[in-house]
Design an enzyme around this catalytic site. Structure first.
Site, PDB file in Angstrom:
ATOM      1  CG  ASP A 157      -0.359  -0.091   2.525  1.00 41.95           C
ATOM      2  OD1 ASP A 157       0.879  -0.154   2.612  1.00 41.95           O
ATOM      3  OD2 ASP A 157      -1.108  -0.120   3.521  1.00 41.95           O
ATOM      4  CB  SER A 158       4.553   1.689  -0.087  1.00 44.01           C
ATOM      5  OG  SER A 158       4.760   0.528  -0.880  1.00 44.01           O
ATOM      6  CG  ASP A 184       0.912  -3.975   2.332  1.00 42.16           C
ATOM      7  OD1 ASP A 184       1.208  -4.821   3.190  1.00 42.16           O
ATOM      8  OD2 ASP A 184       1.673  -3.042   2.001  1.00 42.16           O
ATOM      9  CE  LYS A 228       3.456  -5.774   4.112  1.00 39.21           C
ATOM     10  NZ  LYS A 228       3.048  -4.599   4.968  1.00 39.21           N
ATOM     11  CD  GLU A 273       0.936  -1.410   7.951  1.00 40.63           C
ATOM     12  OE1 GLU A 273       1.358  -1.121   6.819  1.00 40.63           O
ATOM     13  OE2 GLU A 273       0.606  -0.543   8.796  1.00 40.63           O
ATOM     14  CD  GLU A 326       8.309   0.001   7.582  1.00 34.77           C
ATOM     15  OE1 GLU A 326       8.494   1.092   6.998  1.00 34.77           O
ATOM     16  OE2 GLU A 326       7.302  -0.712   7.397  1.00 34.77           O
TER      17      GLU A 326
END
Length: 271
Positions: A44-45, A87, A115, A117, A184
């Site tokens: 999602d970056s 993501d 993925k 978070e 991260e």
């Protein structure tokens, strides 16, 4: 070769590192596969590096589906096929039902893994996803979707209390059935402890050299970012040491550097 959770877990068992590149389209996917990179992360970056937004928070599930489909099409045309992780964007997995519904969309679009978070609070969701045949990559430390809570993009795990919490989170997610975990922007020593204390593969980004794998965004490692983070190395510009006159060669140099331990170095890590 088509990479899978099984082939990559075998690399961990054999103490062989693997490489991950975040990419968002078919063209970069082709170049990444030509370099035989093992994993592509549809991150999602893209909200920041492709769409020009100031965080990943505005990215939608529809946008993640679109970019996953693009990467999957590029991947299918390659002899060497990377494992695709996508993501799950902000608030797409706030509860188990939402997580299952949105993860199914991403898997149908071509993802091989999703993925998420967050820490131990995602253990139950992780277990349910895995039970339904959806492999999971966890993500702790600096979690960009929580930037408004964290107060910015800051190194995590500085205090003893924070380090213990992150270690507990990693162990809970490992037990829940996640195959990978992204670490991260945490101190190298903490990343080493997590790697040695868990069975899943650890993927570092600003977490030192002792993780099982490394991940970089394709735009960062090719020098297309205006303000790269400390952990970024420009493999395209570093022709003297990496010998990377082309994009494919830059990806190959990155893969080789991860495998032989020459990246990341001390200058790329946090203490």
């Amino acid at each position: 070769m088509k990479h899978s959770t099984k082939t990559l877990r075998q690399r961990k068992n054999e103490n062989l590192k693997f490489s991950v590149v975040a990419a968002y389209d078919a063209s970069f996917t082709t170049a990444i596969n030509q370099a035989e990179i093992e994993v592509i992360l549809v991150g999602d970056s893209l909200g920041m590096v492709v769409q020009g937004k100031d965080s990943t928070v505005p990215v939608t599930i529809e946008q993640m589906v679109y970019h996953t489909e693009a990467v999957a099409r590029g991947n299918a045309c390659s002899d060497s096929q990377a494992l695709i992780i996508t993501d799950m964007p902000f608030m797409s997995y706030a509860n188990i039902d939402d997580a299952l519904f949105n993860a199914a969309k991403l898997m149908r679009a071509g993802a091989n893994m999703v993925k998420l978070e967050g820490g131990a609070w995602l253990a139950e969701t992780t277990t349910k996803l895995v039970e339904c045949g959806i492999p999971v990559c966890a993500h702790i430390g600096l979690t960009p979707q929580s930037v408004n809570t964290l107060g910015g993009y800051k190194v995590q795990g500085r205090s003893d209390e924070q380090q213990q919490q992150l270690l507990n989170d990693a162990k809970a997610l490992d037990k829940a059935g996640a195959d990978f975990i992204v670490l991260e922007c945490i101190p190298k020593s903490l990343a080493t402890t997590i790697t040695n204390s868990t069975s899943f593969s650890t993927i570092g980004i600003g977490a030192g050299s002792d993780t099982d794998a490394q991940v970089l965004v394709c735009y960062d490692m090719l020098g297309l970012s205006s303000n790269p983070a400390k952990f970024v190395k420009n493999f395209l510009a570093d022709t003297a040491t990496a010998k990377a006159p082309s994009i494919v060669d830059a990806f190959s140099a990155y893969k080789q550097a991860v495998e032989n331990g020459s990246y990341p170095t001390k200058e790329h890590e946090y203490q």
